[in-house]
Design an enzyme around this catalytic site. Structure first.
Site, PDB file in Angstrom:
ATOM      1  N   HIS A 283       0.848  -1.186   0.000  1.00 21.33           N
ATOM      2  CA  HIS A 283       0.000   0.000   0.000  1.00 21.33           C
ATOM      3  C   HIS A 283       0.892   1.248   0.000  1.00 21.33           C
ATOM      4  O   HIS A 283       1.954   1.253   0.618  1.00 21.33           O
ATOM      5  CB  HIS A 283      -0.922  -0.015   1.221  1.00 21.33           C
TER       6      HIS A 283
ATOM      7  N   GLU B 270      -4.089   2.172  -7.600  1.00 16.75           N
ATOM      8  CA  GLU B 270      -4.476   3.311  -6.759  1.00 16.75           C
ATOM      9  C   GLU B 270      -3.565   4.503  -7.044  1.00 16.75           C
ATOM     10  O   GLU B 270      -2.416   4.537  -6.566  1.00 16.75           O
ATOM     11  CB  GLU B 270      -4.312   2.951  -5.275  1.00 16.75           C
TER      12      GLU B 270
HETATM   13  P1  PGA Z   1      -9.470   6.211   0.401  1.00 15.78           P
HETATM   14  O1  PGA Z   1      -8.265   5.192   0.594  1.00 15.78           O
HETATM   15  O2  PGA Z   1     -10.664   5.414  -0.044  1.00 15.78           O
HETATM   16  O3  PGA Z   1      -9.665   6.831   1.755  1.00 15.78           O
HETATM   17  O4  PGA Z   1      -9.050   7.195  -0.636  1.00 15.78           O
HETATM   18  C1  PGA Z   1      -8.041   4.196  -0.334  1.00 15.78           C
HETATM   19  C2  PGA Z   1      -6.819   3.408   0.035  1.00 15.78           C
HETATM   20  O5  PGA Z   1      -5.957   3.919   0.762  1.00 15.78           O
HETATM   21  O6  PGA Z   1      -6.671   2.260  -0.388  1.00 15.78           O
END
Ligand code: PGA
Length: 254
Positions: free
Chosen positions: A96, A168
Site C-alpha cells: 500500500h 491506486e
Molecule cells: P481512500 O483510501 O478510499 O480513503 O481514498 C483508499 C486506500 O488507501 O486504499
C-alpha cells in the site's frame, strides 16, 4: 468478471467497539441480502482473530493489511504469513502506498512480501499506482510497469495467477479527487494487457481493482468501467451507512 471484489482497508482505525458497530452489521447485511460480491474487510492485525469470529458463517472475508517477509525469529513487532494462516486469514494487502511512504517499503521489499504471501498459498492484494508528480509528467504507465516487472523478475510468468492488483493513484487516496473514468479504464486495461502479455497465457486469472476516494456517490459511475473488477475503499469503509450504500449499488448494478 461481473462479481466485484470490495476490499475495506480500515488502516490504523478500529476498536472492539467498532467490530461490533461496523463489522457485525456489515456481515449481517451481506448475509441477509445475499450479496454475491466478495467483501473483504482488513482491520488492524490485533483485531484479525476477533473479526474472523464475527464474520464466521457469512460471506464476508477478513484480510490483513500487511505482513513481514520473515517467517519467525528476532523481528520485533512483525507478523508472519504462518501466523495469518494460523488464524485462517487468506488475503493480504501488500505494498500500500502508505507502507511505501511511511515505512520506506520499496519495490524490492514489496516484491519479496508478495512472494512470501504467494508461497504460503495466500492471496496477495498488490497496490500499485503513481504520485501526482508522475501523473503530471505522464509517466504513470512506466511507474506501474516497474512495480509489476519486479514481481515478474522474482516469481516468473505465473506471478500474478490468483492475485488481486489494486490500481491506486496515490494522489487520489484520501483526497476526494478521482481520475476521469476514461483514465481509470485506460490504466486498468493497460495493467491487464501488460500482465497477460508477460504471462504467456490468455486466461485472466487475476483481478484488477481501483482504489482512491471511492465513495457512495461515485460508485455507480465507477462500476461501469469495464476493466475494473472491484474497489479498494479506505475512509468511506469506516462509515456504516456509506459502505452499505456502496454494497447495495454494486449488487444492483450487476
Ligand atoms: P481512500 O483510501 O478510499 O480513503 O481514498 C483508499 C486506500 O488507501 O486504499
Amino acid at each position: 468478471m461481473n462479481k466485484k471484489i470490495i476490499i475495506a482497508n480500515w488502516k490504523l482505525n478500529g476498536s472492539i467497539q467498532l467490530l461490533q458497530n461496523l463489522l457485525k452489521p456489515i456481515s449481517d447485511f451481506v448475509k441477509m441480502n445475499h450479496i454475491s460480491s466478495k467483501v473483504i474487510i482488513a482491520p488492524p492485525s490485533v483485531y484479525l482473530n476477533q473479526a474472523y469470529n464475527i464474520v464466521l458463517n457469512t460471506n464476508v472475508i477478513i484480510g490483513a493489511q500487511n505482513v513481514d517477509v520473515n517467517s519467525f525469529g528476532a523481528f520485533t513487532g512483525e507478523i508472519s504469513v504462518n501466523m495469518l494462516k494460523d488464524i485462517n486469514i487468506r488475503y493480504v494487502i501488500v505494498g500500500h502506498s502508505e507502507r511505501r511512504l511511511h515505512h520506506q517499503e520499496n519495490n524490492i521489499l514489496i516484491a519479496k512480501k508478495f512472494e512470501v504471501v504467494k508461497h504460503a498459498k495466500l492471496i496477495p492484494i498488490l497496490c500499485i499506482g503513481e504520485t501526482d508528480k508522475d501523473y503530471n509528467l505522464y509517466t504513470t504507465q512506466r511507474v506501474c510497469q516497474k512495480q509489476i516487472d519486479i514481481i515478474f523478475d522474482l516469481l516468473g510468468e505465473t506471478a500474478f495467477c490468483n492475485t488481486i492488483i489494486a490500481y491506486e493513484p496515490i494522489w487520489a487516496i484520501g483526497s476526494k479527487k478521482i481520475p476521469s473514468l476514461n483514465y481509470i479504464q485506460d490504466m486498468c486495461c493497460f495493467i491487464k494487457d501488460y500482465i497477460l502479455k508477460q504471462q504467456n497465457i490468455n486466461k485472466k486469472s487475476f483481478f484488477i481493482q481501483y482504489g482512491g476516494s471511492v465513495n457512495e456517490n461515485n460508485i455507480q459511475q465507477l462500476c461501469k468501467i469495464p476493466d475494473v473488477d472491484g474497489f479498494l475503499i479506505g475512509s468511506v469503509s469506516l462509515s456504516l451507512n456509506k459502505f452499505l450504500k456502496i454494497l447495495k449499488t454494486i449488487s444492483i448494478d450487476k
